[in-house]
Design a protein around this motif. Structure first.
Motif, PDB file in Angstrom:
ATOM      1  N   LEU A  73      -7.465  14.570   7.145  1.00  0.00           N
ATOM      2  CA  LEU A  73      -7.874  15.015   5.812  1.00  0.00           C
ATOM      3  C   LEU A  73      -6.694  15.593   5.035  1.00  0.00           C
ATOM      4  CD1 LEU A  73     -11.349  16.717   6.439  1.00  0.00           C
ATOM      5  CD2 LEU A  73     -10.878  14.394   5.658  1.00  0.00           C
ATOM      6  N   ILE A  74      -5.854  16.369   5.696  1.00  0.00           N
ATOM      7  CA  ILE A  74      -4.687  16.951   5.016  1.00  0.00           C
ATOM      8  C   ILE A  74      -3.718  15.855   4.581  1.00  0.00           C
ATOM      9  CG2 ILE A  74      -2.614  18.361   5.399  1.00  0.00           C
ATOM     10  CD1 ILE A  74      -4.401  20.286   7.016  1.00  0.00           C
ATOM     11  N   SER A  75      -3.556  14.848   5.424  1.00  0.00           N
ATOM     12  CA  SER A  75      -2.701  13.710   5.061  1.00  0.00           C
ATOM     13  C   SER A  75      -3.237  13.016   3.811  1.00  0.00           C
ATOM     14  CB  SER A  75      -2.619  12.723   6.226  1.00  0.00           C
ATOM     15  OG  SER A  75      -1.865  11.587   5.856  1.00  0.00           O
ATOM     16  N   LEU A  76      -4.549  12.794   3.770  1.00  0.00           N
ATOM     17  CA  LEU A  76      -5.166  12.150   2.595  1.00  0.00           C
ATOM     18  C   LEU A  76      -5.032  13.035   1.361  1.00  0.00           C
ATOM     19  CD1 LEU A  76      -8.434  10.753   4.247  1.00  0.00           C
ATOM     20  CD2 LEU A  76      -6.486   9.403   3.464  1.00  0.00           C
ATOM     21  N   ALA A  77      -5.153  14.351   1.561  1.00  0.00           N
ATOM     22  CA  ALA A  77      -5.146  15.296   0.434  1.00  0.00           C
ATOM     23  C   ALA A  77      -3.764  15.476  -0.192  1.00  0.00           C
ATOM     24  CB  ALA A  77      -5.693  16.650   0.882  1.00  0.00           C
ATOM     25  N   THR A  78      -2.716  14.922   0.424  1.00  0.00           N
ATOM     26  CA  THR A  78      -1.388  15.000  -0.197  1.00  0.00           C
ATOM     27  C   THR A  78      -1.274  14.026  -1.371  1.00  0.00           C
ATOM     28  OG1 THR A  78      -0.466  13.331   1.304  1.00  0.00           O
ATOM     29  CG2 THR A  78      -0.264  15.659   1.973  1.00  0.00           C
ATOM     30  N   GLY A  79      -2.119  12.973  -1.374  1.00  0.00           N
ATOM     31  CA  GLY A  79      -2.059  11.984  -2.454  1.00  0.00           C
ATOM     32  C   GLY A  79      -0.743  11.244  -2.490  1.00  0.00           C
ATOM     33  N   ASN A  80      -0.210  10.956  -1.303  1.00  0.00           N
ATOM     34  CA  ASN A  80       1.095  10.289  -1.220  1.00  0.00           C
ATOM     35  C   ASN A  80       1.022   8.889  -0.622  1.00  0.00           C
ATOM     36  OD1 ASN A  80       2.786  12.222  -2.377  1.00  0.00           O
ATOM     37  ND2 ASN A  80       2.795  13.445  -0.502  1.00  0.00           N
ATOM     38  N   ARG A  81      -0.100   8.243  -0.770  1.00  0.00           N
ATOM     39  CA  ARG A  81      -0.218   6.875  -0.261  1.00  0.00           C
ATOM     40  C   ARG A  81       0.762   5.966  -1.006  1.00  0.00           C
ATOM     41  NH1 ARG A  81      -3.806   4.363   2.670  1.00  0.00           N
ATOM     42  NH2 ARG A  81      -5.453   5.940   2.510  1.00  0.00           N
ATOM     43  N   GLU A  82       1.430   5.065  -0.266  1.00  0.00           N
ATOM     44  CA  GLU A  82       2.350   4.112  -0.909  1.00  0.00           C
ATOM     45  C   GLU A  82       1.578   3.278  -1.934  1.00  0.00           C
ATOM     46  OE1 GLU A  82       3.712   1.935   2.460  1.00  0.00           O
ATOM     47  OE2 GLU A  82       4.817   3.619   3.305  1.00  0.00           O
ATOM     48  N   GLU A  83       2.244   2.844  -2.983  1.00  0.00           N
ATOM     49  CA  GLU A  83       1.547   2.088  -4.026  1.00  0.00           C
ATOM     50  C   GLU A  83       2.149   0.707  -4.248  1.00  0.00           C
ATOM     51  OE1 GLU A  83       1.355   4.693  -7.416  1.00  0.00           O
ATOM     52  OE2 GLU A  83      -0.322   5.822  -6.541  1.00  0.00           O
ATOM     53  N   ALA A  84       3.075   0.307  -3.386  1.00  0.00           N
ATOM     54  CA  ALA A  84       3.689  -1.020  -3.510  1.00  0.00           C
ATOM     55  C   ALA A  84       2.720  -2.082  -2.979  1.00  0.00           C
ATOM     56  CB  ALA A  84       4.988  -1.051  -2.723  1.00  0.00           C
ATOM     57  N   GLY A  85       3.119  -3.348  -3.129  1.00  0.00           N
ATOM     58  CA  GLY A  85       2.308  -4.445  -2.600  1.00  0.00           C
ATOM     59  C   GLY A  85       2.477  -4.563  -1.098  1.00  0.00           C
ATOM     60  N   GLU A  86       2.079  -5.698  -0.553  1.00  0.00           N
ATOM     61  CA  GLU A  86       2.154  -5.896   0.896  1.00  0.00           C
ATOM     62  C   GLU A  86       3.562  -6.273   1.341  1.00  0.00           C
ATOM     63  OE1 GLU A  86       1.023 -10.348   1.976  1.00  0.00           O
ATOM     64  OE2 GLU A  86      -0.591  -9.395   0.849  1.00  0.00           O
ATOM     65  N   ASP A  87       3.900  -5.871   2.548  1.00  0.00           N
ATOM     66  CA  ASP A  87       5.143  -6.280   3.200  1.00  0.00           C
ATOM     67  C   ASP A  87       4.710  -6.995   4.473  1.00  0.00           C
ATOM     68  OD1 ASP A  87       7.332  -6.447   4.928  1.00  0.00           O
ATOM     69  OD2 ASP A  87       8.242  -4.598   4.162  1.00  0.00           O
ATOM     70  N   ARG A  88       4.804  -8.329   4.480  1.00  0.00           N
ATOM     71  CA  ARG A  88       4.238  -9.125   5.583  1.00  0.00           C
ATOM     72  C   ARG A  88       4.848  -8.766   6.933  1.00  0.00           C
ATOM     73  NH1 ARG A  88       1.443 -14.515   4.632  1.00  0.00           N
ATOM     74  NH2 ARG A  88       0.627 -14.286   2.532  1.00  0.00           N
ATOM     75  N   ASP A  89       6.165  -8.611   6.965  1.00  0.00           N
ATOM     76  CA  ASP A  89       6.814  -8.281   8.245  1.00  0.00           C
ATOM     77  C   ASP A  89       6.349  -6.914   8.738  1.00  0.00           C
ATOM     78  OD1 ASP A  89       8.160 -10.668   8.187  1.00  0.00           O
ATOM     79  OD2 ASP A  89       9.973  -9.830   7.273  1.00  0.00           O
ATOM     80  N   GLN A  90       6.305  -5.944   7.822  1.00  0.00           N
ATOM     81  CA  GLN A  90       5.859  -4.601   8.194  1.00  0.00           C
ATOM     82  C   GLN A  90       4.388  -4.616   8.602  1.00  0.00           C
ATOM     83  OE1 GLN A  90       7.805  -1.641   8.312  1.00  0.00           O
ATOM     84  NE2 GLN A  90       5.977  -1.006   9.446  1.00  0.00           N
ATOM     85  N   ALA A  91       3.596  -5.455   7.932  1.00  0.00           N
ATOM     86  CA  ALA A  91       2.164  -5.552   8.255  1.00  0.00           C
ATOM     87  C   ALA A  91       1.973  -6.049   9.684  1.00  0.00           C
ATOM     88  CB  ALA A  91       1.456  -6.480   7.267  1.00  0.00           C
ATOM     89  N   GLN A  92       2.796  -7.018  10.086  1.00  0.00           N
ATOM     90  CA  GLN A  92       2.719  -7.516  11.464  1.00  0.00           C
ATOM     91  C   GLN A  92       3.090  -6.425  12.454  1.00  0.00           C
ATOM     92  OE1 GLN A  92       5.207 -11.026  11.422  1.00  0.00           O
ATOM     93  NE2 GLN A  92       3.494 -12.375  10.917  1.00  0.00           N
ATOM     94  N   GLU A  93       4.119  -5.666  12.117  1.00  0.00           N
ATOM     95  CA  GLU A  93       4.538  -4.556  12.993  1.00  0.00           C
ATOM     96  C   GLU A  93       3.444  -3.493  13.087  1.00  0.00           C
ATOM     97  OE1 GLU A  93       8.342  -2.835  12.051  1.00  0.00           O
ATOM     98  OE2 GLU A  93       9.251  -4.807  11.676  1.00  0.00           O
ATOM     99  N   ASP A  94       2.837  -3.159  11.936  1.00  0.00           N
ATOM    100  CA  ASP A  94       1.770  -2.153  11.924  1.00  0.00           C
ATOM    101  C   ASP A  94       0.579  -2.608  12.761  1.00  0.00           C
ATOM    102  OD1 ASP A  94       3.265  -0.539  10.297  1.00  0.00           O
ATOM    103  OD2 ASP A  94       2.199  -1.039   8.444  1.00  0.00           O
ATOM    104  N   ALA A  95       0.198  -3.873  12.585  1.00  0.00           N
ATOM    105  CA  ALA A  95      -0.938  -4.408  13.338  1.00  0.00           C
ATOM    106  C   ALA A  95      -0.631  -4.411  14.835  1.00  0.00           C
ATOM    107  CB  ALA A  95      -1.279  -5.813  12.854  1.00  0.00           C
ATOM    108  N   GLN A  96       0.611  -4.779  15.159  1.00  0.00           N
ATOM    109  CA  GLN A  96       1.016  -4.822  16.570  1.00  0.00           C
ATOM    110  C   GLN A  96       1.002  -3.428  17.181  1.00  0.00           C
ATOM    111  OE1 GLN A  96       2.047  -8.056  18.009  1.00  0.00           O
ATOM    112  NE2 GLN A  96       1.313  -6.813  19.717  1.00  0.00           N
ATOM    113  N   GLU A  97       1.436  -2.441  16.401  1.00  0.00           N
ATOM    114  CA  GLU A  97       1.484  -1.069  16.903  1.00  0.00           C
ATOM    115  C   GLU A  97       0.084  -0.567  17.264  1.00  0.00           C
ATOM    116  OE1 GLU A  97       3.075   3.356  15.606  1.00  0.00           O
ATOM    117  OE2 GLU A  97       3.847   1.581  14.592  1.00  0.00           O
TER     118      GLU A  97
END
Length: 667
Positions: free
Chosen positions: A501-525
Motif C-alpha cells: 500500500l505504501i508503494s502504491l501511495a507514492t504515486g511513482n508508477r512508471e508511465e512509459a510504454g512497454e519494454d519487451r526485453d524487460q517484460a520477458q525478464e520481469d515475467a521470468q523473475e
C-alpha cells in the motif's frame, strides 16, 4: 468423430475408442437394460467413451442383433436429465441440433435463446447438415417453420444465417473493411433510427476473418466496440442475436464458455442449455472452452459442473468435460493464448473512457445556489431539486456553486446539506460535492478509523488510481487530516500488505510504454520463484506490479502466460492469501480492464442479501466523470443485465433516484 481442419490440432474431449467393437458394445448395452432396472453406470461409461461416429455404428449393430431401436430402449429405461443427455449423445450432431430447434419452436412460446445459440455458432457446413436433418426427421422445411414462429428483423437475420452462405475466403480487402466500418456507422450511430438491413447483410454474410478486422477497425475509428453500437441501436431478440453473432465471430469457444457459466450460476441450473452445449461441443472445441472458462471465471468447468449437478447426470457430464483444469498438469498452451488475447485486445485498444456526468450547458451557479437554498429553507426539504441539480453538474461546477452559496447566504452548503438530508442519500450527495482527491482521502481515512480496517476500500482506491490522482489524494489527506497518508497506512496496516500500500501511495508508477526485453525478464523473475517461497514471491510481485507502467505490465502478463500456461491471476490466487492476494489481484484486474474491475465491484455490492451501500456509493461517485459509461458497458456484457436494472432492483427512495441520475441511462 469431427475432423479438425488440416494442420489444426483436435480440440474435442471425446475420442474414438481404441479396439472398438460395435457388436460387443451393443450386447453390453442390451445386458445393461435387460430385466428389472438398468445398469446406468455401465450405460453412461460406455456411451461417453465412444465418439459420435462409433455410437451410430452401435445403433446399427443393436438393431441387427436384437431387432430393436436403441434410442427407444434408452428412452424407456432412463429418465429426466440423464435420459436427455444420453439420448442427445446417441444422435448425429445435425439431428441433435434439429431436435433442439424443433423443441424450441413447438408448442406455446418460442425458446429464442436456443435458436440464437445454434444458428449464430454453426459453420456453413453444419447449417447445411442441420437443414437436411430437419427435413429428414420431420418432413418439414426448417426455414418455413422459423418464418412461421418468429418475426421482424430477428426473423430476417435467422433466415440469412439458415442459408449457410457466410463467405469463407481468408483473403481480406482492406478497402472493404473500411467500407463496412463506415456502412455500419452510418446505419446506426449517424442515422435517425437504424438501418437494420445493413447490420444483417454485413454480419450475416462476411467471413469471420474479415469481420474480426472490421470490429478492430470500428473500435479504433469510433472509440467504442461494435457491441456498444448494437446495444444502443438494436433491441430485443434481434439485439441478442446480433451480439451472439459478434461473440462467435470473435471466439466461438469463449461464447460457449460464457453460455455454460450462465447456465450454472445463481439459483437453479439451465439444464437444457448445459446438455446441449456439452453434447454439441464435446468433439469440436471442448478443450478450448474449458481453458477459456478457467481463465475467465477463475474456476474450472469441471468443478462448476461437479458442484452444480448430481448423480449419474453429473458423472456423464464430467466424462464429456474430459478433465479438471484445476488439477495439476491440465493446461493447454494454445487455448491459454486464446484466453489471454480475450482481454488483451480490449485492454490495449484505445477505448475512449467516458463518464456519465458532464458539465451542464448554460451553467448558472447563481441560479443553482438560490434553488438549493430554497430547497432547504423552511419546513421540509425538497430532495428532488437537490438531487436534480447536484447529479447533473460536473464536480468543477459544484465547487462554483459552493462558493456562490457562501457568498450569497454566508452559509456553508455542505453543512446545510448535512442538516437537511440523511442516510445513504446524504453520503452520496455529500460525496458528489467534494473535490475528487478530498473525497478519496476521506474514504481512506474512514477505512482506517475506529476498530478494524476496511482493507477492501484501501485496495480499491490505491490499486486503481493514476499517479496524478494518488499525488492529489496525498496532498488532500495532509491538508484535511494534518498527517501524511503514508504515516496513516503505516500505523493501521502491517507486513507485506503495508509495504504494498505504501508503494502504491507514492504515486511513482512508471508511465512509459512497454519494454519487451524487460517484460520477458520481469515475467521470468516471477515465474522462477519456487512455489511455496511466499516471502520471496510477494517481494518480487510488489517490485514489478507496483512500479511498472500499465502497458508494460500487460506485456509482462502476456509473457508470463507463454512461459507457464497460467494467467497471472491464477498464480496469485494459488500462491498467496489474505490482503496481499487481494491487492495484487486488484492491481492485475485494473491493468487488464479497469472498467470491468469496477463493474465486478458494483455487481458484488448489490448481489445476494443486503447491499454494500458504502462501496456502491464510493464507486458511483468516484467514477461518474471518468469511466462510468464504460463500466456500464462491461456490466451488461458480463451480467446480462444493465447497471440501471441492478440499482433499480436493489435500492429505493431518493437514494435510488440519485444513483440512477448518476448512472446516466438504461442500456
Amino acid at each position: 468423430m469431427a475432423k479438425p481442419a488440416q494442420g489444426a490440432k483436435y480440440r474435442g474431449s471425446i475420442h474414438d475408442f481404441p479396439g472398438f467393437d460395435p457388436s460387443q458394445d451393443a450386447e453390453a448395452l442390451y445386458t445393461a437394460m435387460k430385466g428389472f432396472g438398468s445398469d446406468k453406470e455401465a450405460i453412461l461409461e460406455l456411451i461417453t467413451s465412444r465418439s459420435n461416429r462409433q455410437r451410430q455404428e452401435i445403433c446399427q449393430s443393436y438393431k441387427s442383433l436384437y431387432g430393436k431401436d436403441l434410442l427407444a430402449d434408452l428412452k424407456y429405461e432412463l429418465t429426466g436429465k440423464f435420459e436427455r443427455l444420453i439420448v442427445g449423445l446417441m444422435r448425429p450432431l445435425s439431428y441433435c441440433d434439429a431436435k433442439e430447434i424443433k423443441d424450441a419452436i413447438s408448442g406455446i412460446g418460442t425458446d429464442e435463446k436456443c435458436l440464437i445459440e445454434i444458428l449464430a455458432s454453426r459453420t456453413n457446413e453444419q447449417i447445411h447438415q442441420l437443414v437436411a436433418a430437419y427435413k429428414d426427421a420431420y418432413e418439414r422445411d426448417l426455414e418455413a417453420d422459423i418464418i412461421g414462429d418468429t418475426s421482424g428483423h430477428f426473423q430476417k437475420m435467422l433466415v440469412v444465417l439458415l442459408q449457410g452462405t457466410r463467405e469463407e475466403d481468408d483473403v481480406v480487402s482492406e478497402d472493404l473493411v473500411q467500407q463496412d466500418v463506415q456502412d455500419l456507422y452510418e446505419a446506426g450511430e449517424l442515422k435517425w433510427g437504424t438501418d437494420e438491413a445493413q447490420f444483417i447483410y454485413i454480419l450475416g454474410n462476411r467471413s469471420k476473418q474479415h469481420l474480426r478486422l472490421v470490429f478492430d477497425e470500428y473500435l479504433k475509428t469510433m472509440g467504442k466496440p461494435i457491441e456498444a453500437s448494437i446495444r444502443g441501436e438494436l433491441s430485443g431478440d434481434f439485439e441478442k442475436l446480433m451480439l451472439a453473432v459478434v461473440k462467435c465471430i470473435r471466439s466461438t469457444p469463449e461464447y460457449f464458455a460464457e453460455r455454460l457459466f450462465k447456465a450454472m450460476k445463481g439459483l437453479g441450473t439451465r439444464d437444457n442449455t448445459l446438455i446441449r452445449i456439452m453434447v454439441s461441443r464435446s468433439e469440436l472445441d471442448m478443450l478450448d472452452i474449458r481453458e477459456i472458462f478457467r481463465t475467465k471465471y477463475e474456476k474450472s468447468l469441471y468443478s462448476m459442473i461437479k458442484n452444480d449437478t448430481s448423480g449419474d447426470y453429473k458423472k456423464a457430464l464430467l466424462k464429456l468435460c474430459g478433465g479438471d483444469d484445476d488439477a495439476a498438469g491440465q493446461f493447454f498452451p494454445e487455448a491459454a493464448q486464446v484466453a489471454y488475447r480475450m482481454w488483451e485486445l480490449s485492454a490495449v485498444a484505445r477505448v475512449e473512457l467516458r463518464g456519465t456526468v458532464r458539465p451542464v450547458d448554460n451553467f448558472n451557479p447563481d441560479a443553482d445556489a438560490k434553488a438549493l437554498r430554497k430547497a432547504m429553507k423552511g419546513l421540509g426539504t425538497d430532495e428532488d431539486t437537490i438531487i436534480d441539480i447536484i447529479t447533473h453538474r460536473s464536480n468543477a461546477q459544484r465547487q462554483q456553486i459552493r462558493q456562490i452559496f457562501k457568498s450569497h447566504f454566508g452559509r456553508d452548503l455542505m453543512a446545510d446539506l448535512k442538516s437537511e438530508i440523511s442516510g445513504d442519500l446524504a453520503r452520496l450527495i455529500l460525496g458528489l460535492m467534494m473535490p475528487p482527491a478530498h473525497y478519496d482521502a476521506k474514504q481512506l481515512k474512514k477505512a482506517m478509523e475506529g476498530a478494524g480496517t476496511d482493507e477492501k476500500a484501501l485496495i480499491e482506491i490505491l490499486a486503481t488510481r493514476t499517479n496524478a490522482e494518488i499525488r492529489a489524494i496525498c496532498e488532500a489527506y495532509k491538508e484535511d487530516y494534518h498527517k501524511s497518508l503514508e504515516d496513516a497506512l503505516s500505523s493501521d496496516t502491517s507486513g507485506h500488505f503495508k509495504r504494498i500500500l505504501i508503494s502504491l501511495a507514492t504515486g511513482n508508477r512508471e508511465e512509459a510504454g512497454e519494454d519487451r526485453d524487460q517484460a520477458q525478464e520481469d515475467a521470468q523473475e516471477i515465474a522462477d520463484t519456487p512455489s511455496g517461497d511466499k516471502t520471496s514471491l510477494e517481494t518480487r510481485f510488489m517490485t514489478i506490479l507496483c512500479t511498472r507502467s500499465y502497458p508494460h505490465l500487460r506485456r509482462v502478463f502476456q509473457e508470463f502466460v507463454k512461459m507457464t500456461n497460467y494467467d497471472i491471476e491464477h498464480t496469485i490466487k494459488k500462491e498467496m492469501s489474505g490482503d496481499v492476494r487481494d491487492v495484487f489481484v486488484a492491481i492485475v484486474q485494473s491493468v487488464k480492464n479497469k472498467p470491468l474491475f469496477f463493474a465486478d465491484k458494483l455487481y458484488k455490492s448489490m448481489k445476494g442479501a443486503g447491499t454494500d451501500e458504502k462501496a456502491l456509493t464510493r464507486i458511483m461517485v468516484s467514477r461518474s466523470e471518468i469511466d462510468l459509461l464504460n463500466i456500464r458497458q462491461e456490466f451488461i456484457e458480463k451480467y446480462d443485465k444493465s447497471l440501471h436494472q441492478a440499482i433499480e432492483g436493489d435500492t429505493s427512495g431518493d437514494f435510488l433516484k440519485a444513483l440512477l441520475a448518476i448512472c446516466g441511462g438504461e442500456d
